[in-house]
Design an enzyme around this catalytic site. Structure first.
Site: not given
Ligand code: F6P
Length: 361
Positions: A11, A73, A104, A126, A128, A130, A172
């Protein structure tokens, strides 16, 4: 060492471009190493999509949100044959090493490629927050600011309408944004994946506040909490097999409405938390991380991830950083919890979370 590749995976988040700018500037300006940008993360590396990145190309990037390299991804271990599927691009483009900026998933893949002999270093990003091995990641500070401002705004509306507002933020496996933005905005309850929760207790907070003249409450939930009643929210996979979260707040709100009789509303902040310009703190962090990453590469110190410890920029083995996600430390969550309505918390439990069911990862 004459040329490196830089890629951003997973992300996006604010501060990625600042990191790219710093890596290129330090690598070329100090070490005489040229850089090439790999487009759309591992996908570009597998497919051979790159673009030149010199110092002119990175001018003006410091404040720009997103990533000029694009991201995806796709993963060489899921969609390819591991190192064998990225080696041809490294060879063809003359890349002696990679700087991988990721969360991660991306860093876990980087660690595996490193084990297979690809020379690389990692930079943690990130919203997040984490990732182990660093006190904070690129993007987290900006996301907390965005979420805090949103919760502040939602709070005034909650007060006008006597409503329960449930605000869902990203996170997450760990509730970093929920805990920090919730604390910063004075949320009345915060639900995070690390802690078991009891909606009857949240309902008691809402009722107690109402009994004391505050006929509104703001509840912040991290997207990764287990849904009320347990189990797991039905996983929706995206095109890359990545589990999409989001929506648990709707269940929380419905249950709180039923338990309290107050009208409840839901706001899912979603990708707004990842967009726009990085905060000053994220720009500085990304710049310092980028400089250190370029130095690691120049020194041939591969298989490491840059990190922040206190005020110091450090580095740790990538394998350690990706071994397990980093939860919110208990004392930080407890600090936020002190401001939940203490009249509803049995005296014996005050100042301590009732954590027992789940173990911290
Ligand atoms: O990058 C981590 C994150 O922001 C998470 O918190 C979230 O669940 C996910 O990415 C969402 O990803 P996407 O952009 O693929 O919907």
């Amino acid at each position: 060492m004459s040329q490196i590749g830089i890629l951003t995976g997973g992300g996006d988040c604010p501060g990625l471009n600042a990191a790219i700018r710093a890596i290129v500037t330090r690598a070329s300006g100090t070490h005489g190493i040229e850089a090439i940008g790999v487009l759309e993360g591992w996908d570009g590396l597998m497919e051979g999509r790159v673009r030149p990145l010199d110092r002119d190309a990175v001018r003006g990037l410091l404040q720009r949100g997103g990533t000029v390299l694009g991201t995806s991804r796709r993963d060489p271990y899921v969609h390819g044959a591991g190192a064998a599927s990225v080696a041809p691009t490294l060879e063809r483009e003359g890349l002696d090493a990679l700087v991988v900026i990721g969360g991660d998933g991306t860093l876990r893949t980087a660690a595996r490629l490193g084990d297979e002999g690809i020379p690389l270093v990692g930079v943690p990003k990130t919203i997040d927050n984490d990732i182990a091995g660093t006190d904070t990641t690129i993007g987290f500070d900006t996301a907390v600011q965005i979420a805090t401002e949103a919760i502040d705004r939602i709070t005034t509306s909650a007060e006008s309408h006597d409503r329960v507002m449930v605000v869902e933020v990203m996170g997450r496996t760990a509730g970093w944004i929920a805990t920090h933005a919730g604390m910063a905005a004075g949320a009345d309850a915060i639900l995070v994946p690390e802690e078991p929760y009891d909606l009857a207790e949240v309902a008691a907070i809402v009722r107690s506040r109402a009994a004391h003249g505050r006929r509104y409450s703001v509840v912040v939930v991290a997207e990764g909490i287990a849904p009320p009643g347990g189990g797991r929210i039905t996983a929706q996979l995206d095109a890359f097999g990545f589990e999409r979260l989001g929506g648990v707040s709707t269940l929380v709100a419905a249950q709180l409405e039923e338990l309290t009789g107050f009208e409840a509303r839901v706001t899912v902040l979603g990708h707004v938390q990842r967009g726009g310009v990085p905060s000053a703190r994220d720009r500085v962090l990304a710049t310092r991380f980028g400089i250190h990453a370029a130095d690691l590469v120049a020194g041939g110190r591969f298989g490491r991830m840059v990190g922040l410890r206190g005020d110091e920029i450090t580095d740790v083995p990538l394998a350690d950083a990706v071994a397990a996600p980093r939860p919110v430390p208990r004392d930080q969550y407890d600090a936020a919890r002190i401001f939940f309505d203490s009249r509803t918390v049995p005296a014996a439990n005050r100042g301590a979370t009732r954590r027992s069911a789940r173990t911290r990862r």
